[in-house]
Design a protein around this motif. Structure first.
Motif, short mmCIF file in Angstrom:
data_model
loop_
_atom_site.label_atom_id
_atom_site.label_comp_id
_atom_site.label_asym_id
_atom_site.label_seq_id
_atom_site.Cartn_x
_atom_site.Cartn_y
_atom_site.Cartn_z
N THR A 9 0.84 -1.20 0.00
CA THR A 9 0.00 0.00 0.00
C THR A 9 0.88 1.25 0.00
N ALA A 10 1.92 1.25 0.88
CA ALA A 10 2.82 2.40 0.97
C ALA A 10 3.56 2.60 -0.35
N LEU A 11 4.02 1.50 -0.95
CA LEU A 11 4.76 1.56 -2.21
C LEU A 11 3.87 2.12 -3.32
N SER A 12 2.61 1.66 -3.36
CA SER A 12 1.68 2.17 -4.38
C SER A 12 1.51 3.67 -4.25
N GLY A 13 1.41 4.15 -3.00
CA GLY A 13 1.27 5.58 -2.75
C GLY A 13 2.48 6.34 -3.26
N LEU A 14 3.67 5.77 -3.01
CA LEU A 14 4.93 6.39 -3.42
C LEU A 14 5.00 6.49 -4.95
N ILE A 15 4.60 5.42 -5.63
CA ILE A 15 4.65 5.38 -7.09
C ILE A 15 3.68 6.41 -7.67
N VAL A 16 2.46 6.46 -7.12
CA VAL A 16 1.47 7.43 -7.61
C VAL A 16 2.02 8.84 -7.43
N GLY A 17 2.66 9.11 -6.27
CA GLY A 17 3.26 10.43 -6.00
C GLY A 17 4.34 10.76 -7.02
N ALA A 18 5.22 9.80 -7.29
CA ALA A 18 6.32 10.02 -8.23
C ALA A 18 5.79 10.30 -9.63
N VAL A 19 4.76 9.56 -10.03
CA VAL A 19 4.19 9.72 -11.36
C VAL A 19 3.53 11.10 -11.50
N LEU A 20 2.82 11.54 -10.45
CA LEU A 20 2.18 12.86 -10.47
C LEU A 20 3.24 13.96 -10.52
N THR A 21 4.31 13.80 -9.70
CA THR A 21 5.40 14.79 -9.69
C THR A 21 6.00 14.91 -11.09
N SER A 22 6.22 13.76 -11.72
CA SER A 22 6.81 13.76 -13.06
C SER A 22 5.91 14.48 -14.05
N ALA A 23 4.61 14.20 -13.98
CA ALA A 23 3.67 14.82 -14.91
C ALA A 23 3.68 16.34 -14.71
N LEU A 24 3.77 16.79 -13.45
CA LEU A 24 3.81 18.22 -13.17
C LEU A 24 5.13 18.83 -13.63
N ALA A 25 6.25 18.13 -13.34
CA ALA A 25 7.57 18.63 -13.71
C ALA A 25 7.71 18.73 -15.22
N GLY A 26 6.99 17.87 -15.95
CA GLY A 26 7.04 17.88 -17.41
C GLY A 26 6.61 19.21 -18.00
N SER A 27 5.76 19.94 -17.26
CA SER A 27 5.30 21.21 -17.79
C SER A 27 6.26 22.34 -17.42
N ALA A 28 7.24 22.08 -16.54
CA ALA A 28 8.22 23.10 -16.17
C ALA A 28 9.37 23.09 -17.16
N SER A 29 10.14 24.17 -17.25
CA SER A 29 11.22 24.24 -18.22
C SER A 29 12.49 23.63 -17.65
N SER A 30 13.43 23.30 -18.54
CA SER A 30 14.69 22.74 -18.08
C SER A 30 15.76 23.82 -18.08
N ALA A 31 16.98 23.47 -17.66
CA ALA A 31 18.04 24.45 -17.49
C ALA A 31 18.56 24.95 -18.83
N GLY A 32 18.47 26.25 -19.07
CA GLY A 32 18.89 26.81 -20.35
C GLY A 32 20.16 27.63 -20.27
N GLY A 33 20.89 27.53 -19.16
CA GLY A 33 22.17 28.22 -19.05
C GLY A 33 22.06 29.64 -18.52
N GLY A 34 20.85 30.11 -18.31
CA GLY A 34 20.65 31.42 -17.68
C GLY A 34 21.01 32.61 -18.54
N VAL A 35 21.07 32.44 -19.88
CA VAL A 35 21.39 33.57 -20.76
C VAL A 35 20.12 34.39 -21.01
N THR A 36 20.19 35.70 -20.73
CA THR A 36 19.01 36.53 -20.97
C THR A 36 19.29 37.56 -22.07
#
Ligand SMILES: [Cu+2]
Length: 267
Positions: free
Chosen positions: A147-174
């Motif tokens: 049960t605990a493991l299932s909760g952890l996996i669901v959390g990781a999958v949700l985090t990943s889906a949310l992180a997917g909409s965030a940008s990655s590191a572009g070197g900070g050039v403006t």
């Protein structure tokens, strides 16, 4: 009777079959369509082999009554689970450290869970048959752990889906680019593999990914690590700090070796 551990091992096999069928359809077949002799051709037999092995193991776990009396049968789950983890070790490490690449991260987490269930459930099921009683029970510690493991996996999958909409590191050039360039990723290769820029200029590079799967564009010395989704164009600002050569590559395991590495000469 079918024990809890046997059900877990069978579930693990089913998860791996499901994820690998997804991998074949989402990554291997599209890459074969573009380049029949490419990386996909090497991976296809391995994936199909594991689908067959885990398909047979999973089906026999559920349908073959004899499996419940044979301890050796459950050791096969353990062996297959260890093999699949070893075989995809580098991909697993990459995907787990790049949760923003949801396309790779979510199936990898599910496949890893499947391998864990095959190994853990296989060992417990082996002991079940040997001892003639349940090592793990649904209502006991193993049930709570699952049960605990299932909760952890669901959390990781949700985090990943949310992180997917965030940008990655572009070197900070403006700074606004003073010059532009184009580099294309196609069939797991860069085109062109060499670019030039004058020191002091800001290169606005359009990175086109023509492949049906994700790549990355990395220049570690400038802290640039950009995700390139399938069939996409991404703009990257590159501001060299000194004359010399900058290496750019794709950080997905195996891609650099397949030809996804190039240089930017700074004059
Ligand atoms: Cu790549």
């Amino acid at each position: 009777m079918r024990t809890f551990a046997m059900s877990l091992a069978a579930t693990g096999a089913a998860l791996i079959v499901g994820v690998f069928i997804y991998f074949v359809y989402a990554f291997i077949l599209p890459s074969l369509a573009e380049d029949p002799g490419g990386e996909g051709a090497a991976f296809l037999p391995i994936l199909v082999g594991f689908i067959a092995v885990f398909g047979v193991l999973g089906a026999a776990s559920w349908l073959w009554p004899g499996a419940r009396r044979r301890s050796w049968f459950w050791i096969l789950h353990v062996v297959a689970g260890i093999l699949v983890t070893l075989m995809f070790g580098s991909q697993i490490t990459f995907s787990l450290t790049h949760p923003a690449d949801a396309q790779g991260f979510i199936p990898t987490v599910l496949a890893l869970l499947g391998a864990g269930l095959a190994i853990g459930g296989g060992i417990a099921a082996f002991l079940d048959v040997r001892r003639g009683r349940e090592t793990w029970t649904r209502s006991g510690r193993a049930g709570w752990l699952m049960t605990a493991l299932s909760g952890l996996i669901v959390g990781a999958v949700l985090t990943s889906a949310l992180a997917g909409s965030a940008s990655s590191a572009g070197g900070g050039v403006t700074d606004a680019p003073t010059t532009t360039g184009v580099v294309t990723a196609e069939n797991t290769k860069w085109l062109p593999t060499s670019l030039q820029v004058k020191n002091g200029e800001v290169l606005g590079l359009f990175v086109i990914n023509k492949d049906g799967f994700a790549h990355t564009f990395d220049i570690p010395t400038l802290n640039i690590s950009v995700q390139l989704p399938a069939n996409s164009t991404t703009a990257v600002a590159i501001k060299p700090t000194a004359a010399g050569t900058l290496e750019f590559y794709c950080a997905i395991p195996g891609h650099k070796e397949a030809g996804m590495v190039g240089t930017i000469t700074v004059q």
